[in-house]
Motif scaffolding. Structure first.
Motif, PDB file in Angstrom:
ATOM      1  N   ASP A  72       0.822  -1.215   0.000  1.00 17.18           N
ATOM      2  CA  ASP A  72       0.000   0.000   0.000  1.00 17.18           C
ATOM      3  C   ASP A  72       0.860   1.270   0.000  1.00 17.18           C
ATOM      4  O   ASP A  72       0.342   2.388  -0.018  1.00 17.18           O
ATOM      5  CB  ASP A  72      -1.044   0.000   1.139  1.00 17.18           C
ATOM      6  N   LYS A  73       2.188   1.081  -0.019  1.00 20.84           N
ATOM      7  CA  LYS A  73       3.081   2.250  -0.161  1.00 20.84           C
ATOM      8  C   LYS A  73       3.669   2.324  -1.556  1.00 20.84           C
ATOM      9  O   LYS A  73       4.614   3.067  -1.804  1.00 20.84           O
ATOM     10  CB  LYS A  73       4.203   2.178   0.859  1.00 20.84           C
ATOM     11  N   THR A 176      17.088  10.249  -4.764  1.00 21.81           N
ATOM     12  CA  THR A 176      15.724  10.465  -4.251  1.00 21.81           C
ATOM     13  C   THR A 176      15.189   9.177  -3.617  1.00 21.81           C
ATOM     14  O   THR A 176      14.531   9.198  -2.575  1.00 21.81           O
ATOM     15  CB  THR A 176      14.794  10.908  -5.403  1.00 21.81           C
ATOM     16  N   TYR A 177      15.493   8.054  -4.246  1.00 21.85           N
ATOM     17  CA  TYR A 177      15.035   6.753  -3.734  1.00 21.85           C
ATOM     18  C   TYR A 177      15.682   6.436  -2.377  1.00 21.85           C
ATOM     19  O   TYR A 177      14.990   6.102  -1.415  1.00 21.85           O
ATOM     20  CB  TYR A 177      15.377   5.683  -4.780  1.00 21.85           C
ATOM     21  N   ILE A 178      17.004   6.566  -2.312  1.00 26.99           N
ATOM     22  CA  ILE A 178      17.716   6.223  -1.072  1.00 26.99           C
ATOM     23  C   ILE A 178      17.248   7.131   0.074  1.00 26.99           C
ATOM     24  O   ILE A 178      17.002   6.685   1.189  1.00 26.99           O
ATOM     25  CB  ILE A 178      19.254   6.340  -1.272  1.00 26.99           C
ATOM     26  N   LYS A 179      17.074   8.401  -0.227  1.00 28.82           N
ATOM     27  CA  LYS A 179      16.607   9.347   0.803  1.00 28.82           C
ATOM     28  C   LYS A 179      15.167   8.987   1.206  1.00 28.82           C
ATOM     29  O   LYS A 179      14.830   8.948   2.390  1.00 28.82           O
ATOM     30  CB  LYS A 179      16.667  10.763   0.241  1.00 28.82           C
ATOM     31  N   PRO A 184       9.863   5.862   4.625  1.00 27.97           N
ATOM     32  CA  PRO A 184       8.958   5.670   3.487  1.00 27.97           C
ATOM     33  C   PRO A 184       7.485   5.750   3.890  1.00 27.97           C
ATOM     34  O   PRO A 184       6.759   4.763   3.877  1.00 27.97           O
ATOM     35  CB  PRO A 184       9.346   4.278   2.980  1.00 27.97           C
ATOM     36  N   GLU A 185       7.054   6.941   4.256  1.00 20.15           N
ATOM     37  CA  GLU A 185       5.669   7.127   4.696  1.00 20.15           C
ATOM     38  C   GLU A 185       4.969   8.084   3.736  1.00 20.15           C
ATOM     39  O   GLU A 185       5.497   9.154   3.435  1.00 20.15           O
ATOM     40  CB  GLU A 185       5.624   7.739   6.106  1.00 20.15           C
ATOM     41  N   MET A 186       3.771   7.687   3.299  1.00 17.65           N
ATOM     42  CA  MET A 186       3.038   8.520   2.339  1.00 17.65           C
ATOM     43  C   MET A 186       2.801   9.940   2.849  1.00 17.65           C
ATOM     44  O   MET A 186       2.899  10.901   2.096  1.00 17.65           O
ATOM     45  CB  MET A 186       1.695   7.876   1.989  1.00 17.65           C
ATOM     46  N   GLN A 187       2.495  10.060   4.160  1.00 17.95           N
ATOM     47  CA  GLN A 187       2.152  11.412   4.640  1.00 17.95           C
ATOM     48  C   GLN A 187       3.342  12.364   4.563  1.00 17.95           C
ATOM     49  O   GLN A 187       3.166  13.583   4.532  1.00 17.95           O
ATOM     50  CB  GLN A 187       1.515  11.399   6.048  1.00 17.95           C
ATOM     51  N   ILE A 220      -4.253  13.635  -3.563  1.00 25.33           N
ATOM     52  CA  ILE A 220      -4.257  12.158  -3.555  1.00 25.33           C
ATOM     53  C   ILE A 220      -4.588  11.649  -2.161  1.00 25.33           C
ATOM     54  O   ILE A 220      -4.407  12.366  -1.170  1.00 25.33           O
ATOM     55  CB  ILE A 220      -2.892  11.578  -4.009  1.00 25.33           C
ATOM     56  N   ASN A 221      -5.048  10.407  -2.097  1.00 27.88           N
ATOM     57  CA  ASN A 221      -5.266   9.807  -0.775  1.00 27.88           C
ATOM     58  C   ASN A 221      -4.012   9.036  -0.362  1.00 27.88           C
ATOM     59  O   ASN A 221      -2.988   9.099  -1.036  1.00 27.88           O
ATOM     60  CB  ASN A 221      -6.536   8.934  -0.762  1.00 27.88           C
ATOM     61  N   LYS A 222      -4.107   8.273   0.740  1.00 28.13           N
ATOM     62  CA  LYS A 222      -2.856   7.713   1.271  1.00 28.13           C
ATOM     63  C   LYS A 222      -2.317   6.516   0.487  1.00 28.13           C
ATOM     64  O   LYS A 222      -1.208   6.068   0.754  1.00 28.13           O
ATOM     65  CB  LYS A 222      -2.980   7.388   2.763  1.00 28.13           C
ATOM     66  N   ILE A 223      -3.077   6.033  -0.498  1.00 28.13           N
ATOM     67  CA  ILE A 223      -2.472   5.026  -1.378  1.00 28.13           C
ATOM     68  C   ILE A 223      -2.273   5.568  -2.803  1.00 28.13           C
ATOM     69  O   ILE A 223      -2.003   4.822  -3.737  1.00 28.13           O
ATOM     70  CB  ILE A 223      -3.254   3.697  -1.395  1.00 28.13           C
ATOM     71  N   GLY A 224      -2.419   6.880  -2.954  1.00 28.47           N
ATOM     72  CA  GLY A 224      -2.052   7.510  -4.226  1.00 28.47           C
ATOM     73  C   GLY A 224      -3.177   7.603  -5.236  1.00 28.47           C
ATOM     74  O   GLY A 224      -2.936   7.991  -6.380  1.00 28.47           O
ATOM     75  N   GLU A 225      -4.408   7.255  -4.828  1.00 33.39           N
ATOM     76  CA  GLU A 225      -5.523   7.455  -5.772  1.00 33.39           C
ATOM     77  C   GLU A 225      -5.820   8.957  -5.846  1.00 33.39           C
ATOM     78  O   GLU A 225      -5.655   9.685  -4.853  1.00 33.39           O
ATOM     79  CB  GLU A 225      -6.764   6.698  -5.307  1.00 33.39           C
ATOM     80  N   LEU A 226      -6.282   9.386  -7.026  1.00 32.17           N
ATOM     81  CA  LEU A 226      -6.541  10.818  -7.212  1.00 32.17           C
ATOM     82  C   LEU A 226      -7.918  11.185  -6.667  1.00 32.17           C
ATOM     83  O   LEU A 226      -8.906  10.507  -6.951  1.00 32.17           O
ATOM     84  CB  LEU A 226      -6.472  11.159  -8.705  1.00 32.17           C
TER      85      LEU A 226
END
Ligand code: BTN
Length: 249
Positions: A72-73, A176-179, A184-187, A220-226
């Motif tokens: 979900d991330k 960007t990925y490593i940082k 790794p939190e959506m919020q 977007i919501n917390k799983i990236g839906e628009l």
């Protein structure tokens, strides 16, 4: 980013397909980059084709094997790669209006300059691997497609060295990925992504089920839906459900 393994083809079907085929054959290390001067079967989102003339643009795929990242991330990859591309383009093009059309088309002044294709493989509720395909229109003078398109050359009036640009892109994406992986939190990433969103809090026209409608993009919501507002109601949109009309300003 010298530690990352690179494979380059003069020509191949699709760097995305090649990157995937290495997974079953040679168990490549994370960060593998597969690039090509020309793809005979370049793939875009939702089964579309990605057309790119030989030797004029960047077409590459990168492999990621994040440890312990819940499915979900998975939208974090859309965010991180979009951010990396926007940063690179700002560096190269200066203060242009660079936006992300959800989920991850990169637009400069309302015209598509780059596309991202993200393919995930899951193991249980974790991401096992992610292959990120990136196509950037660099030195090509773009034709008119069903949507407005542009290139770095068209926007800047100069051409770019593809090898140097490729290395900068890989470096920017990897950094960007490593940082991002540290927390790794959506919020933590949601609002930065929403700041880059094309037409955020503005009205756009969409085609849904063959019908043209007007909606307002709300983030977007917390799983990236628009999230969009249509007729006073907030609704969630999945990529395959709607087409956005780009050339309407
Ligand atoms: C889109 O906007 O539809 C996504 C386009 C992604 C294109 C890139 S080019 C490199 C990689 N290999 C492919 O076949 N597709 C991606």
């Amino acid at each position: 980013m010298n530690g990352l393994v690179r494979v380059h083809f003069k020509q191949c079907d699709s760097t995305q397909t090649r990157a995937k085929s290495y997974l079953s054959k040679i168990r490549p290390r994370e960060g593998l980059v597969v690039s090509a001067d020309y793809q005979s079967g370049g793939r875009g989102q939702l089964g579309s084709h990605w057309l790119s003339s030989e030797g004029l643009n960047l077409t590459l795929s990168m492999l990621f094997t994040p440890q312990d990242l819940d499915i979900d991330k998975r939208f974090l990859f859309n965010i991180w790669i979009s951010q990396a591309l926007v940063n690179l383009l700002h560096k190269k093009l200066g203060e242009q209006k660079i936006r992300v059309k959800w989920p991850n088309d990169i637009l400069v002044n309302g015209k598509k300059i780059a596309g991202i294709l993200i393919q995930n493989n899951l193991r249980g509720d974790k991401l096992q691997y992610v292959i990120v395909g990136i196509g950037i229109n660099v030195n090509e003078v773009m034709k008119t497609y069903s949507f407005p398109a542009t290139s770095m050359r068209s926007e800047a009036g100069r051409s770019y060295n593809l090898n140097e640009l490729k290395e900068e892109l890989i470096g920017q994406v990897w950094k960007t990925y490593i940082k991002g992986l540290q927390f790794p939190e959506m919020q933590l990433f949601k609002s930065a992504y929403e700041k880059l969103l094309w037409k955020m809090d503005q009205k756009v026209s969409i085609i849904e089920g063959g019908v043209k409608k007007t909606c307002r993009i709300k983030g977007i919501n917390k799983i990236g839906e628009l999230k969009v507002k249509i007729d006073g109601d907030i609704r969630l949109i999945r990529n395959k459900d709607v087409t956005f009309i780009l050339n309407e300003d």
